[in-house]
Scaffold this motif. Sequence first.
Motif, PDB file in Angstrom:
ATOM      1  N   LYS A 170     -59.390 -29.451 -23.529  1.00  0.00           N
ATOM      2  CA  LYS A 170     -60.375 -30.471 -23.178  1.00  0.00           C
ATOM      3  C   LYS A 170     -59.797 -31.473 -22.188  1.00  0.00           C
ATOM      4  O   LYS A 170     -60.457 -31.860 -21.218  1.00  0.00           O
ATOM      5  CB  LYS A 170     -60.858 -31.202 -24.438  1.00  0.00           C
ATOM      6  N   ARG A 171     -58.566 -31.915 -22.431  1.00  0.00           N
ATOM      7  CA  ARG A 171     -57.961 -32.903 -21.538  1.00  0.00           C
ATOM      8  C   ARG A 171     -57.764 -32.356 -20.124  1.00  0.00           C
ATOM      9  O   ARG A 171     -57.822 -33.088 -19.147  1.00  0.00           O
ATOM     10  CB  ARG A 171     -56.626 -33.381 -22.112  1.00  0.00           C
ATOM     11  N   GLN A 172     -57.500 -31.046 -20.043  1.00  0.00           N
ATOM     12  CA  GLN A 172     -57.248 -30.439 -18.745  1.00  0.00           C
ATOM     13  C   GLN A 172     -58.512 -29.870 -18.088  1.00  0.00           C
ATOM     14  O   GLN A 172     -58.453 -29.322 -16.988  1.00  0.00           O
ATOM     15  CB  GLN A 172     -56.214 -29.314 -18.892  1.00  0.00           C
ATOM     16  N   GLY A 173     -59.641 -30.001 -18.757  1.00  0.00           N
ATOM     17  CA  GLY A 173     -60.881 -29.500 -18.197  1.00  0.00           C
ATOM     18  C   GLY A 173     -60.973 -27.991 -18.160  1.00  0.00           C
ATOM     19  O   GLY A 173     -61.652 -27.409 -17.304  1.00  0.00           O
ATOM     20  N   ILE A 174     -60.293 -27.326 -19.100  1.00  0.00           N
ATOM     21  CA  ILE A 174     -60.292 -25.860 -19.156  1.00  0.00           C
ATOM     22  C   ILE A 174     -61.539 -25.388 -19.903  1.00  0.00           C
ATOM     23  O   ILE A 174     -61.838 -25.861 -20.995  1.00  0.00           O
ATOM     24  CB  ILE A 174     -59.023 -25.345 -19.862  1.00  0.00           C
ATOM     25  N   VAL A 175     -62.258 -24.449 -19.321  1.00  0.00           N
ATOM     26  CA  VAL A 175     -63.464 -23.910 -19.942  1.00  0.00           C
ATOM     27  C   VAL A 175     -63.083 -23.093 -21.179  1.00  0.00           C
ATOM     28  O   VAL A 175     -62.169 -22.262 -21.132  1.00  0.00           O
ATOM     29  CB  VAL A 175     -64.240 -23.029 -18.947  1.00  0.00           C
ATOM     30  N   CYS A 176     -63.780 -23.316 -22.285  1.00  0.00           N
ATOM     31  CA  CYS A 176     -63.464 -22.646 -23.551  1.00  0.00           C
ATOM     32  C   CYS A 176     -63.833 -21.168 -23.483  1.00  0.00           C
ATOM     33  O   CYS A 176     -65.011 -20.815 -23.301  1.00  0.00           O
ATOM     34  CB  CYS A 176     -64.219 -23.321 -24.689  1.00  0.00           C
ATOM     35  N   VAL A 177     -62.842 -20.308 -23.641  1.00  0.00           N
ATOM     36  CA  VAL A 177     -63.091 -18.865 -23.574  1.00  0.00           C
ATOM     37  C   VAL A 177     -63.803 -18.356 -24.812  1.00  0.00           C
ATOM     38  O   VAL A 177     -64.496 -17.342 -24.761  1.00  0.00           O
ATOM     39  CB  VAL A 177     -61.770 -18.087 -23.349  1.00  0.00           C
ATOM     40  N   LEU A 178     -63.652 -19.064 -25.934  1.00  0.00           N
ATOM     41  CA  LEU A 178     -64.335 -18.659 -27.173  1.00  0.00           C
ATOM     42  C   LEU A 178     -65.835 -18.917 -27.062  1.00  0.00           C
ATOM     43  O   LEU A 178     -66.655 -18.062 -27.401  1.00  0.00           O
ATOM     44  CB  LEU A 178     -63.739 -19.405 -28.368  1.00  0.00           C
ATOM     45  N   THR A 183     -64.603 -14.698 -26.417  1.00  0.00           N
ATOM     46  CA  THR A 183     -63.255 -14.144 -26.568  1.00  0.00           C
ATOM     47  C   THR A 183     -62.619 -14.725 -27.824  1.00  0.00           C
ATOM     48  O   THR A 183     -62.554 -15.947 -27.965  1.00  0.00           O
ATOM     49  CB  THR A 183     -62.381 -14.485 -25.353  1.00  0.00           C
ATOM     50  N   PRO A 184     -62.146 -13.896 -28.753  1.00  0.00           N
ATOM     51  CA  PRO A 184     -61.564 -14.409 -30.010  1.00  0.00           C
ATOM     52  C   PRO A 184     -60.245 -15.128 -29.765  1.00  0.00           C
ATOM     53  O   PRO A 184     -59.197 -14.514 -29.618  1.00  0.00           O
ATOM     54  CB  PRO A 184     -61.374 -13.150 -30.855  1.00  0.00           C
ATOM     55  N   CYS A 185     -60.310 -16.440 -29.718  1.00  0.00           N
ATOM     56  CA  CYS A 185     -59.168 -17.288 -29.350  1.00  0.00           C
ATOM     57  C   CYS A 185     -58.660 -18.051 -30.565  1.00  0.00           C
ATOM     58  O   CYS A 185     -59.450 -18.596 -31.341  1.00  0.00           O
ATOM     59  CB  CYS A 185     -59.614 -18.260 -28.258  1.00  0.00           C
ATOM     60  N   LEU A 186     -57.353 -18.114 -30.731  1.00  0.00           N
ATOM     61  CA  LEU A 186     -56.743 -18.834 -31.855  1.00  0.00           C
ATOM     62  C   LEU A 186     -56.499 -20.313 -31.553  1.00  0.00           C
ATOM     63  O   LEU A 186     -55.919 -21.023 -32.372  1.00  0.00           O
ATOM     64  CB  LEU A 186     -55.416 -18.179 -32.255  1.00  0.00           C
ATOM     65  N   GLY A 187     -56.948 -20.774 -30.395  1.00  0.00           N
ATOM     66  CA  GLY A 187     -56.740 -22.174 -30.019  1.00  0.00           C
ATOM     67  C   GLY A 187     -57.224 -23.185 -31.038  1.00  0.00           C
ATOM     68  O   GLY A 187     -56.563 -24.208 -31.255  1.00  0.00           O
ATOM     69  N   PRO A 188     -58.350 -22.949 -31.743  1.00  0.00           N
ATOM     70  CA  PRO A 188     -58.820 -23.934 -32.716  1.00  0.00           C
ATOM     71  C   PRO A 188     -57.905 -24.126 -33.915  1.00  0.00           C
ATOM     72  O   PRO A 188     -58.079 -25.097 -34.667  1.00  0.00           O
ATOM     73  CB  PRO A 188     -60.183 -23.359 -33.151  1.00  0.00           C
ATOM     74  N   VAL A 189     -56.962 -23.215 -34.158  1.00  0.00           N
ATOM     75  CA  VAL A 189     -56.085 -23.353 -35.324  1.00  0.00           C
ATOM     76  C   VAL A 189     -54.607 -23.409 -34.946  1.00  0.00           C
ATOM     77  O   VAL A 189     -53.746 -23.497 -35.822  1.00  0.00           O
ATOM     78  CB  VAL A 189     -56.308 -22.188 -36.326  1.00  0.00           C
ATOM     79  N   THR A 190     -54.302 -23.367 -33.652  1.00  0.00           N
ATOM     80  CA  THR A 190     -52.919 -23.319 -33.187  1.00  0.00           C
ATOM     81  C   THR A 190     -52.493 -24.663 -32.607  1.00  0.00           C
ATOM     82  O   THR A 190     -53.262 -25.306 -31.883  1.00  0.00           O
ATOM     83  CB  THR A 190     -52.757 -22.226 -32.105  1.00  0.00           C
ATOM     84  N   ARG A 203     -57.654 -16.357 -20.575  1.00  0.00           N
ATOM     85  CA  ARG A 203     -57.401 -15.463 -21.704  1.00  0.00           C
ATOM     86  C   ARG A 203     -57.278 -16.272 -22.988  1.00  0.00           C
ATOM     87  O   ARG A 203     -57.157 -17.501 -22.958  1.00  0.00           O
ATOM     88  CB  ARG A 203     -56.144 -14.623 -21.475  1.00  0.00           C
ATOM     89  N   ASP A 204     -57.339 -15.585 -24.106  1.00  0.00           N
ATOM     90  CA  ASP A 204     -57.329 -16.250 -25.402  1.00  0.00           C
ATOM     91  C   ASP A 204     -55.917 -16.655 -25.815  1.00  0.00           C
ATOM     92  O   ASP A 204     -54.937 -16.029 -25.439  1.00  0.00           O
ATOM     93  CB  ASP A 204     -57.943 -15.339 -26.467  1.00  0.00           C
ATOM     94  N   CYS A 205     -55.855 -17.710 -26.618  1.00  0.00           N
ATOM     95  CA  CYS A 205     -54.603 -18.123 -27.256  1.00  0.00           C
ATOM     96  C   CYS A 205     -54.303 -17.150 -28.395  1.00  0.00           C
ATOM     97  O   CYS A 205     -55.192 -16.759 -29.146  1.00  0.00           O
ATOM     98  CB  CYS A 205     -54.758 -19.544 -27.802  1.00  0.00           C
ATOM     99  N   TYR A 206     -53.028 -16.735 -28.504  1.00  0.00           N
ATOM    100  CA  TYR A 206     -52.672 -15.830 -29.595  1.00  0.00           C
ATOM    101  C   TYR A 206     -51.686 -16.471 -30.570  1.00  0.00           C
ATOM    102  O   TYR A 206     -50.971 -15.781 -31.293  1.00  0.00           O
ATOM    103  CB  TYR A 206     -52.146 -14.488 -29.073  1.00  0.00           C
ATOM    104  N   GLY A 207     -51.649 -17.792 -30.598  1.00  0.00           N
ATOM    105  CA  GLY A 207     -50.990 -18.500 -31.689  1.00  0.00           C
ATOM    106  C   GLY A 207     -49.491 -18.611 -31.619  1.00  0.00           C
ATOM    107  O   GLY A 207     -48.830 -18.707 -32.656  1.00  0.00           O
TER     108      GLY A 207
END
Length: 260
Positions: A170-178, A183-190, A203-207
């Motif tokens: 959010k701070r960097q203005g990156i569009v949410c891939v989820l 795209t199944p991204c682990l960003g919400p829990v990592t 691409r998605d975060c893989y934790g």
Amino acid sequence: MKPRVSVHKFSSCDGCQLAFINAGPALLELAGLVDIVHFAEAGPMDPDAPVDIAFVEGSISTQEEAVRIRRVRESARYLISIGACATAGGLQALRNFNAQGVDDWTRAIYARPEFIESLDKASAISDQVKVDLELWGCPVNAQQVFTAIRRLLFGALPFVDNEKVCQACKRQGIVCVLVTRGTPCLGPVTRTGCGAICPAFGRDCYGCFGPAENPNTAPLSRRFQGLGLMPEDIARRFHFINSQAPGFLEEGRNWDQGTP
């Protein structure tokens, strides 16, 4: 007299030590503040020297390492584990899911398995000895390491950022891939620390930085299920780099045998 620092390697790929070396000018600046007495990757060799701060990379995967980590702990005022292997067992800890132990796969892989000396389970450093600070990541963020050293040198407690990768996005203005791509991204829990580098490239975060504070993994898993992931694929996402981390371990197990 300068504070004394050591960097120790256990079962790992050396990536977190390379994060030190790749820091370049920051490492040179650090060398002016402390006396680095042991850091095999960079040259100095004195593994049993008493130090103020000992950094430890890697998991405990052999009996020799289980003995050696206790010597490191005894010789250090502060012990800091760095990287996914040291904080959660890393990829080596995938062996922990094999109920038959290491003999089963060493016989399948090695021509002379009798020469392989491994524990049945790979463990984080904190499972073996008292750890004063954990710095997560695969590899660790070198800036976090140097910040921790500076704070300790000035008598302040290091600050560990446990916020989620989503906040960095959010701070960097990156569009949410989820949200935008499904795209199944682990960003919400990592936890953050990587600079949200994967979502920044679509691409998605893989934790790789492990679970954030209050990860709340169950709703994310159900979202993954809604995106069409099979239970084994959901389990695999949590049972990867930080498979033994609290939160990730339990959530992966929930999906191992099918839908919870």
